[in-house]
Design an enzyme around this catalytic site. Structure first.
Site, PDB file in Angstrom:
ATOM      1  N   ASP A  34       0.825  -1.252   0.140  1.00 42.17           N
ATOM      2  CA  ASP A  34       0.291  -0.384   0.220  1.00 42.17           C
ATOM      3  C   ASP A  34       1.119   1.235   0.164  1.00 42.17           C
ATOM      4  O   ASP A  34       1.660   1.026   0.401  1.00 42.17           O
ATOM      5  CB  ASP A  34      -1.192   0.340   1.444  1.00 42.17           C
ATOM      6  CG  ASP A  34      -1.456   0.430   0.923  1.00 42.17           C
ATOM      7  OD1 ASP A  34      -3.753   0.074   0.987  1.00 42.17           O
ATOM      8  OD2 ASP A  34      -2.129   1.978   0.965  1.00 42.17           O
ATOM      9  N   GLY A  39      -5.588   4.450   2.292  1.00 47.26           N
ATOM     10  CA  GLY A  39      -5.428   2.922   3.327  1.00 47.26           C
ATOM     11  C   GLY A  39      -4.687   3.882   4.742  1.00 47.26           C
ATOM     12  O   GLY A  39      -4.194   4.387   4.786  1.00 47.26           O
ATOM     13  N   TYR A 146     -11.828   6.873 -13.433  1.00 45.31           N
ATOM     14  CA  TYR A 146     -11.956   6.373 -12.272  1.00 45.31           C
ATOM     15  C   TYR A 146     -12.274   4.774 -13.576  1.00 45.31           C
ATOM     16  O   TYR A 146     -11.925   3.654 -13.234  1.00 45.31           O
ATOM     17  CB  TYR A 146     -13.171   6.301 -11.290  1.00 45.31           C
ATOM     18  CG  TYR A 146     -12.892   5.038 -10.104  1.00 45.31           C
ATOM     19  CD1 TYR A 146     -12.350   4.613  -9.476  1.00 45.31           C
ATOM     20  CD2 TYR A 146     -14.272   4.276  -9.877  1.00 45.31           C
ATOM     21  CE1 TYR A 146     -11.971   3.318  -8.140  1.00 45.31           C
ATOM     22  CE2 TYR A 146     -14.527   3.265  -9.326  1.00 45.31           C
ATOM     23  CZ  TYR A 146     -13.789   2.472  -8.787  1.00 45.31           C
ATOM     24  OH  TYR A 146     -14.243   2.033  -7.586  1.00 45.31           O
TER      25      TYR A 146
HETATM   26  P1  NAD Z   1     -10.053   2.449  -0.704  1.00 49.26           P
HETATM   27  O1  NAD Z   1      -9.481   3.699  -0.968  1.00 49.26           O
HETATM   28  O2  NAD Z   1     -10.414   1.793   1.569  1.00 49.26           O
HETATM   29  O3  NAD Z   1      -9.117   0.948  -0.230  1.00 49.26           O
HETATM   30  C1  NAD Z   1      -8.059   1.839  -1.749  1.00 49.26           C
HETATM   31  C2  NAD Z   1      -6.306   1.235  -1.064  1.00 49.26           C
HETATM   32  O4  NAD Z   1      -5.540   1.120  -2.336  1.00 49.26           O
HETATM   33  C3  NAD Z   1      -5.889   2.303  -0.053  1.00 49.26           C
HETATM   34  O5  NAD Z   1      -5.091   1.655   1.040  1.00 49.26           O
HETATM   35  C4  NAD Z   1      -5.382   3.577  -0.734  1.00 49.26           C
HETATM   36  O6  NAD Z   1      -4.097   3.259   0.112  1.00 49.26           O
HETATM   37  C5  NAD Z   1      -4.790   2.129  -1.933  1.00 49.26           C
HETATM   38  N1  NAD Z   1      -4.311   3.029  -3.474  1.00 49.26           N
HETATM   39  C6  NAD Z   1      -4.486   3.526  -3.434  1.00 49.26           C
HETATM   40  N2  NAD Z   1      -3.527   4.332  -4.617  1.00 49.26           N
HETATM   41  C7  NAD Z   1      -2.581   3.179  -5.020  1.00 49.26           C
HETATM   42  C8  NAD Z   1      -1.374   2.641  -4.952  1.00 49.26           C
HETATM   43  N3  NAD Z   1      -0.580   4.036  -6.000  1.00 49.26           N
HETATM   44  N4  NAD Z   1      -0.114   2.328  -5.093  1.00 49.26           N
HETATM   45  C9  NAD Z   1       0.075   1.285  -3.364  1.00 49.26           C
HETATM   46  N5  NAD Z   1      -2.086   1.207  -3.031  1.00 49.26           N
HETATM   47  C10 NAD Z   1      -2.538   2.465  -3.712  1.00 49.26           C
HETATM   48  O7  NAD Z   1     -11.098   1.647  -1.565  1.00 49.26           O
HETATM   49  P2  NAD Z   1     -11.455   0.100  -1.176  1.00 49.26           P
HETATM   50  O8  NAD Z   1     -13.171   0.469  -0.514  1.00 49.26           O
HETATM   51  O9  NAD Z   1     -11.329  -0.797  -0.183  1.00 49.26           O
HETATM   52  O10 NAD Z   1     -12.016  -0.347  -2.480  1.00 49.26           O
HETATM   53  C11 NAD Z   1     -10.696  -1.307  -2.611  1.00 49.26           C
HETATM   54  C12 NAD Z   1     -10.821  -2.164  -4.649  1.00 49.26           C
HETATM   55  O11 NAD Z   1     -12.337  -2.409  -4.686  1.00 49.26           O
HETATM   56  C13 NAD Z   1     -10.579  -0.806  -5.242  1.00 49.26           C
HETATM   57  O12 NAD Z   1     -10.000  -1.527  -6.244  1.00 49.26           O
HETATM   58  C14 NAD Z   1     -12.080   0.062  -5.937  1.00 49.26           C
HETATM   59  O13 NAD Z   1     -12.326   0.113  -7.163  1.00 49.26           O
HETATM   60  C15 NAD Z   1     -12.349  -1.866  -5.065  1.00 49.26           C
HETATM   61  N6  NAD Z   1     -13.512  -0.947  -6.021  1.00 49.26           N
HETATM   62  C16 NAD Z   1     -14.451  -1.034  -3.724  1.00 49.26           C
HETATM   63  C17 NAD Z   1     -15.789  -0.624  -3.993  1.00 49.26           C
HETATM   64  C18 NAD Z   1     -16.696  -0.821  -2.803  1.00 49.26           C
HETATM   65  O14 NAD Z   1     -17.501  -0.109  -2.958  1.00 49.26           O
HETATM   66  N7  NAD Z   1     -15.844  -0.687  -1.575  1.00 49.26           N
HETATM   67  C19 NAD Z   1     -16.776  -1.104  -4.671  1.00 49.26           C
HETATM   68  C20 NAD Z   1     -15.857  -1.011  -6.413  1.00 49.26           C
HETATM   69  C21 NAD Z   1     -14.831  -1.758  -6.845  1.00 49.26           C
END
Ligand code: NAD
Ligand code: UDP
Length: 312
Positions: A34, A39, A146
């Site tokens: 991460d 996060g 996105y």
């Molecule tokens: P979140 O923002 O809580 O988690 C994303 C994580 O990725 C964070 O810890 C962030 O620090 C890390 N991150 C971002 N850019 C980064 C980079 N360049 N290098 C390394 N780490 C990086 O979001 P989430 O809800 O946990 O979502 C996780 C995944 O699931 C994402 O890919 C998101 O697109 C996908 N998703 C989530 C949902 C939802 O409703 N939660 C819906 C559709 C898709």
């Protein structure tokens, strides 16, 4: 016992931290990568004493090499407020992150799962959304960094599979909520719960008649693990979401009721390109993964409310 080595990118985020915990509990060795954009260490602090858990501070935009058996690629901010904060970085994370992690998977012969999204369907004109629907996405709007980033990532996964034989899995995740969401994350469930617990105004964007289908995080993690374990010939994409559909107004009223809040509802401008409806068709997940979500909205909201109450 065979201990698999598993890389989870975005592992310190909301979904990633739940996934890391579950994979560790199943006896695997987990590498959590991460860059801490959205996060937090707080999400994984309880895992850090485990000798089979390792934290890697790294940005997926840059290549990385590690010997692993499986990769779950979740790195990407998911809340509209966060992914629109630096849109160029968001699309780089999706596209270059996919290239780098697919390159890694190819090099070490790992199986790789992509966390895609219902946003690939955009503002859908087919309802509910089956995987065969190509979507209605604006390439020039606030959500494009996105949506198009995630669409391009799917294409990259498909082509690394076809051209290089990489073992891929694609899940399209629908709105997911639960404990571990950041209170200032900006997504609707965390916003409404925090506002209700503080007796502040509940901010509905638009008139509140847009719909979403909310999935509790444990159901998502189960679906992702089943997808990773499915037969190699099933690459997806597969929808993972809860088909119970609610208007945003219904959600606001439910949160006020469950928190016994004195909050009032206020209305703010609807952001551009905000999808008017969203509900997954989950027949494919039922057929291929024998998966259906099991946690109803009220049960999941109560658990999430309890989490936020204990973290205020
Ligand atoms: P979140 O923002 O809580 O988690 C994303 C994580 O990725 C964070 O810890 C962030 O620090 C890390 N991150 C971002 N850019 C980064 C980079 N360049 N290098 C390394 N780490 C990086 O979001 P989430 O809800 O946990 O979502 C996780 C995944 O699931 C994402 O890919 C998101 O697109 C996908 N998703 C989530 C949902 C939802 O409703 N939660 C819906 C559709 C898709
Ligand atoms: N929303 C809202 N008030 C808020 C946050 C979000 O009315 O405080 C609406 C938003 O306009 C959208 C829905 O709730 O229609 C879901 O928003 P979220 O940001 O959670 O996810 P997404 O739009 O990506 O599905």
């Amino acid at each position: 016992m065979i201990r698999k080595k598993i890389l989870v990118t975005g592992g310190a985020g909301f979904v990633g931290s739940h996934l890391c915990e579950r994979l560790l509990n199943e006896g695997n060795e987990v590498y959590c990568m991460d860059n801490f954009f959205t996060g937090q260490k707080q999400n994984i602090i309880h895992l850090m004493g485990d000798p089979f858990f390792e934290l890697i501070r790294h940005d997926v935009v840059n290549p990385y090499l590690i010997e692993v058996d499986e990769v779950y690629n979740l790195a990407c901010p998911a809340s509209p407020i966060h992914y629109q904060h630096n849109p160029i970085k968001t699309i780089k994370t999706s596209v270059m992150g996919a290239i780098n992690m697919l390159g890694l998977a190819k090099r070490v012969d790992a199986k790789i799962l992509q966390a895609s999204t219902s946003e690939v369907y955009g503002d859908p004109d087919v309802h509910p959304q089956p995987e065969g629907y190509w979507g209605n996405v604006n390439p020039m709007g606030e959500r494009s960094c996105y949506d198009e980033g995630k669409r391009a990532a799917e294409t990259l996964f498909r082509d690394y599979h076809k051209q290089n034989g990489v073992k891929i899995k694609i899940v399209r995740i629908f709105n997911t909520y639960g404990p571990g969401m950041h209170p200032n994350d900006g997504r609707v469930v965390s916003n409404f719960i925090m506002q209700a617990l503080r007796n502040e105004d509940i901010t509905i964007y638009g008139e509140g008649n847009q719909t979403r289908s909310f999935q509790y995080v444990d159901d998502l993690v189960e679906g992702m693990i089943r997808m990773m374990a499915s037969k190699d010939s099933f690459i997806g994409p597969v929808n993972i979401g809860n088909p119970d559909e609610f208007t945003i107004m219904e959600l606001a009223k439910k949160v006020i009721e469950l928190t016994n809040s004195k909050s009032k509802i206020i209305y703010q401008t609807l952001p551009s390109d905000d999808p008017m409806k969203r509900r997954p068709d989950i027949q494919l997940a039922k057929d291929e993964l024998n998966w259906t979500p099991s946690i109803k909205l009220e049960e999941g909201l109560l658990k999430t409310i309890a989490f936020f109450e204990s973290h205020m």
